[in-house]
Design a protein around this motif. Structure first.
Motif, PDB file in Angstrom:
ATOM      1  N   VAL A   1      49.843  36.434  57.624  1.00  0.00           N
ATOM      2  CA  VAL A   1      49.891  35.990  56.345  1.00  0.00           C
ATOM      3  C   VAL A   1      49.115  37.246  55.510  1.00  0.00           C
ATOM      4  O   VAL A   1      49.769  37.494  54.590  1.00  0.00           O
ATOM      5  N   ALA A   2      47.880  37.278  55.884  1.00  0.00           N
ATOM      6  CA  ALA A   2      47.247  38.303  55.111  1.00  0.00           C
ATOM      7  C   ALA A   2      48.025  39.998  54.633  1.00  0.00           C
ATOM      8  O   ALA A   2      47.843  40.202  53.749  1.00  0.00           O
ATOM      9  N   ARG A   3      48.635  39.998  55.783  1.00  0.00           N
ATOM     10  CA  ARG A   3      49.471  41.492  55.517  1.00  0.00           C
ATOM     11  C   ARG A   3      50.539  41.323  54.373  1.00  0.00           C
ATOM     12  O   ARG A   3      50.991  42.391  54.104  1.00  0.00           O
ATOM     13  N   ARG A   4      50.771  40.157  54.341  1.00  0.00           N
ATOM     14  CA  ARG A   4      52.203  39.924  53.170  1.00  0.00           C
ATOM     15  C   ARG A   4      51.698  39.451  51.924  1.00  0.00           C
ATOM     16  O   ARG A   4      52.515  39.214  51.173  1.00  0.00           O
ATOM     17  N   VAL A   5      50.320  39.509  51.646  1.00  0.00           N
ATOM     18  CA  VAL A   5      49.746  39.139  50.268  1.00  0.00           C
ATOM     19  C   VAL A   5      48.917  40.056  49.771  1.00  0.00           C
ATOM     20  O   VAL A   5      48.173  40.697  50.323  1.00  0.00           O
ATOM     21  N   SER A   6      49.339  40.274  48.371  1.00  0.00           N
ATOM     22  CA  SER A   6      48.492  41.264  47.631  1.00  0.00           C
ATOM     23  C   SER A   6      47.773  40.630  46.446  1.00  0.00           C
ATOM     24  O   SER A   6      48.545  39.979  45.813  1.00  0.00           O
ATOM     25  N   PHE A   7      46.473  40.358  46.512  1.00  0.00           N
ATOM     26  CA  PHE A   7      45.777  39.844  45.474  1.00  0.00           C
ATOM     27  C   PHE A   7      45.034  40.807  44.683  1.00  0.00           C
ATOM     28  O   PHE A   7      43.968  41.429  45.027  1.00  0.00           O
ATOM     29  N   ILE A   8      45.481  40.865  43.611  1.00  0.00           N
ATOM     30  CA  ILE A   8      44.634  41.856  42.562  1.00  0.00           C
ATOM     31  C   ILE A   8      43.875  41.173  41.543  1.00  0.00           C
ATOM     32  O   ILE A   8      44.385  40.627  40.776  1.00  0.00           O
ATOM     33  N   ARG A   9      42.586  41.185  41.553  1.00  0.00           N
ATOM     34  CA  ARG A   9      41.857  40.640  40.587  1.00  0.00           C
ATOM     35  C   ARG A   9      41.372  41.813  39.658  1.00  0.00           C
ATOM     36  O   ARG A   9      41.522  42.850  39.747  1.00  0.00           O
ATOM     37  N   ASP A  10      40.862  41.320  38.456  1.00  0.00           N
ATOM     38  CA  ASP A  10      40.489  42.132  37.121  1.00  0.00           C
ATOM     39  C   ASP A  10      39.174  42.827  37.576  1.00  0.00           C
ATOM     40  O   ASP A  10      38.963  44.020  37.030  1.00  0.00           O
ATOM     41  N   THR A  11      38.741  42.652  38.647  1.00  0.00           N
ATOM     42  CA  THR A  11      37.387  43.290  39.222  1.00  0.00           C
ATOM     43  C   THR A  11      37.795  44.617  40.055  1.00  0.00           C
ATOM     44  O   THR A  11      36.819  45.301  40.256  1.00  0.00           O
ATOM     45  N   LEU A  12      38.894  44.272  40.692  1.00  0.00           N
ATOM     46  CA  LEU A  12      39.575  45.395  41.758  1.00  0.00           C
ATOM     47  C   LEU A  12      38.516  45.329  43.021  1.00  0.00           C
ATOM     48  O   LEU A  12      37.275  45.511  42.968  1.00  0.00           O
ATOM     49  N   ASP A  13      39.086  44.952  43.946  1.00  0.00           N
ATOM     50  CA  ASP A  13      38.294  44.971  45.287  1.00  0.00           C
ATOM     51  C   ASP A  13      38.452  46.360  45.972  1.00  0.00           C
ATOM     52  O   ASP A  13      39.195  46.471  47.095  1.00  0.00           O
ATOM     53  N   VAL A  14      37.888  47.474  45.375  1.00  0.00           N
ATOM     54  CA  VAL A  14      37.723  48.847  45.882  1.00  0.00           C
ATOM     55  C   VAL A  14      36.486  49.389  45.794  1.00  0.00           C
ATOM     56  O   VAL A  14      35.824  48.822  44.685  1.00  0.00           O
ATOM     57  N   SER A  15      36.224  50.462  46.468  1.00  0.00           N
ATOM     58  CA  SER A  15      34.872  51.199  46.438  1.00  0.00           C
ATOM     59  C   SER A  15      34.802  51.797  45.026  1.00  0.00           C
ATOM     60  O   SER A  15      35.715  52.697  44.934  1.00  0.00           O
ATOM     61  N   ASP A  16      33.808  51.668  44.024  1.00  0.00           N
ATOM     62  CA  ASP A  16      33.616  52.763  42.975  1.00  0.00           C
ATOM     63  C   ASP A  16      33.640  54.156  43.248  1.00  0.00           C
ATOM     64  O   ASP A  16      33.951  55.145  42.462  1.00  0.00           O
TER      65      ASP A  16
ATOM     66  N   ARG B   1      54.712  45.731  46.578  1.00  0.00           N
ATOM     67  CA  ARG B   1      55.756  44.933  46.955  1.00  0.00           C
ATOM     68  C   ARG B   1      55.476  44.003  48.202  1.00  0.00           C
ATOM     69  O   ARG B   1      56.363  43.592  48.980  1.00  0.00           O
ATOM     70  N   ALA B   2      54.244  43.233  48.255  1.00  0.00           N
ATOM     71  CA  ALA B   2      54.115  42.683  49.071  1.00  0.00           C
ATOM     72  C   ALA B   2      54.960  40.907  48.579  1.00  0.00           C
ATOM     73  O   ALA B   2      55.200  40.773  47.614  1.00  0.00           O
ATOM     74  N   PRO B   3      55.384  40.450  50.008  1.00  0.00           N
ATOM     75  CA  PRO B   3      56.250  39.111  49.808  1.00  0.00           C
ATOM     76  C   PRO B   3      55.478  38.361  48.673  1.00  0.00           C
ATOM     77  O   PRO B   3      56.184  37.576  47.991  1.00  0.00           O
ATOM     78  N   LEU B   4      54.079  37.994  48.829  1.00  0.00           N
ATOM     79  CA  LEU B   4      53.440  37.063  47.733  1.00  0.00           C
ATOM     80  C   LEU B   4      52.511  38.162  47.155  1.00  0.00           C
ATOM     81  O   LEU B   4      51.531  38.638  47.667  1.00  0.00           O
ATOM     82  N   THR B   5      52.710  38.369  45.798  1.00  0.00           N
ATOM     83  CA  THR B   5      51.735  39.077  44.913  1.00  0.00           C
ATOM     84  C   THR B   5      51.230  38.234  43.864  1.00  0.00           C
ATOM     85  O   THR B   5      51.854  37.790  43.198  1.00  0.00           O
ATOM     86  N   ILE B   6      49.767  38.383  43.939  1.00  0.00           N
ATOM     87  CA  ILE B   6      49.059  37.689  43.062  1.00  0.00           C
ATOM     88  C   ILE B   6      48.279  38.420  42.019  1.00  0.00           C
ATOM     89  O   ILE B   6      47.366  39.475  42.454  1.00  0.00           O
ATOM     90  N   LEU B   7      48.535  38.382  40.630  1.00  0.00           N
ATOM     91  CA  LEU B   7      47.847  39.137  39.947  1.00  0.00           C
ATOM     92  C   LEU B   7      46.967  38.177  38.907  1.00  0.00           C
ATOM     93  O   LEU B   7      47.580  37.307  37.846  1.00  0.00           O
ATOM     94  N   ASP B   8      45.773  38.424  39.016  1.00  0.00           N
ATOM     95  CA  ASP B   8      44.760  37.475  38.319  1.00  0.00           C
ATOM     96  C   ASP B   8      44.154  38.252  37.273  1.00  0.00           C
ATOM     97  O   ASP B   8      42.925  38.676  37.401  1.00  0.00           O
ATOM     98  N   GLU B   9      44.809  37.820  35.898  1.00  0.00           N
ATOM     99  CA  GLU B   9      44.229  38.566  34.878  1.00  0.00           C
ATOM    100  C   GLU B   9      43.870  40.065  35.093  1.00  0.00           C
ATOM    101  O   GLU B   9      42.911  40.778  34.300  1.00  0.00           O
ATOM    102  N   SER B  10      44.535  40.805  35.917  1.00  0.00           N
ATOM    103  CA  SER B  10      44.455  42.146  36.188  1.00  0.00           C
ATOM    104  C   SER B  10      44.777  43.215  35.089  1.00  0.00           C
ATOM    105  O   SER B  10      44.568  44.426  35.306  1.00  0.00           O
ATOM    106  N   TYR B  11      45.635  42.762  34.367  1.00  0.00           N
ATOM    107  CA  TYR B  11      46.157  43.764  33.375  1.00  0.00           C
ATOM    108  C   TYR B  11      45.508  43.585  32.091  1.00  0.00           C
ATOM    109  O   TYR B  11      46.029  44.294  31.016  1.00  0.00           O
TER     110      TYR B  11
END
Length: 293
Positions: A71-86, A144-154
């Motif tokens: 399931v995890a491989r098919r989900v893209s969850f983008i939050r406004d904080t960004l889960d990446v290294s600065d 292009r994840a089958p489940l794409t979630i954009l949580d206030e990310s824009y």
């Protein structure tokens, strides 16, 4: 199929999500609306398998989602904080996304980066708030994840960039259908993208329906203030606006066609219910007495 069965999320004594049941047909654009503190982000965290529900379960194609690599491989969850290294450069963040997702489109990511004038040589720490939002949008769309979630990310993007994002999201969705969930406070601006709307309040789902059905739920009546007021007598008013001698009232429920015809003869104009008016009405009701103690 995505299902939530009795999903509850609690932080100590605070219940953020309270027994939510939802069935989400795939390949649909959803709008998730709610006031601050309504439980939207907590619900999305469970949907994206970021958080185990305190009770209940999230199923994707019949499989429990939490800690499920399929399931995890098919989900893209983008939050406004960004889960990446600065400390990472943008181009490295994009390359990492490509290694993690089989559906990643590197050419599309490059096109989006050029469109938003995103300098991929910069480190994430050097990006402005708007540029970080642009990076989130690139990660969300190009996955292009089958489940794409954009949580206030824009929300950090300016009006021009947001317009480009809305246009690109719709065009790419039509070419590559998938399930997209947009959580937003910019209701009027983005409502035309939604195929279905979910409204949350105080941890519960108040409404889940097709957007067209919601627009057919009520009517906005505009005209001379006295005539509009008289016409609205006996109807539930969801919202109102006034300018000079002109008044606009949004009324709940379908109107009698004969009443509408008479109103038009008197010079009144009728339009469909706005999603924002419905949202404001549903989420501004007083709390029950037991909930305010």
């Amino acid at each position: 199929m995505i299902e939530m069965r009795g999903v509850t999320i609690a932080y100590g004594r605070t219940v953020a999500v309270d027994g939510v049941d939802l069935t989400l047909p795939v390949n649909t654009i959803y709008g998730l609306l709610g006031r601050n503190g309504s439980g939207k982000t907590s619900l999305l965290s469970a949907l994206a398998s970021y958080r185990r529900p305190s009770a209940g379960t999230v199923l994707v194609d019949g499989e429990e989602a939490f800690e499920n690599p399929r399931v995890a491989r098919r989900v893209s969850f983008i939050r406004d904080t960004l889960d990446v290294s600065d400390s990472e450069r943008v181009r490295c963040v994009l390359r990492t996304a490509g290694r993690l997702r089989a559906t990643w489109d590197a050419d599309y990511a490059a096109k989006l980066s050029d469109m938003f004038e995103l300098d991929t040589r910069k480190r994430v720490s050097a990006l402005s708030r708007g540029q970080r939002s642009m990076l989130g949008v690139v990660l969300g769309l190009a996955s292009r994840a089958p489940l794409t979630i954009l949580d206030e990310s824009y929300l950090g993007m300016d009006a021009v960039a947001r317009t480009l994002f809305y246009r690109e999201l719709l065009d790419d969705y039509l070419s590559h259908p998938r399930t997209i969930v947009l959580s937003t406070h910019l209701i009027e601006e983005v409502a035309d993208l939604f195929e279905r709307v979910i409204i949350m309040d105080r941890g519960r789902v108040l409404l889940h329906d097709e957007t067209d059905a919601l627009r057919g739920r009520g009517v906005t009546v505009t005209g001379p203030a006295a005539l509009v007021t008289a016409f609205a007598a006996g109807h539930t008013v969801l919202g109102e606006q006034s300018l000079g001698g002109v008044r606009a009232l949004t009324l709940d429920g379908p109107l009698d066609p004969d009443d509408v015809a008479r109103g038009e003869r008197d010079g009144l104009a009728f339009g469909p219910l706005g999603i924002q008016d419905l949202f404001v009405h549903l989420t501004s009701q007083p709390r029950p007495l037991e909930a305010t103690r």
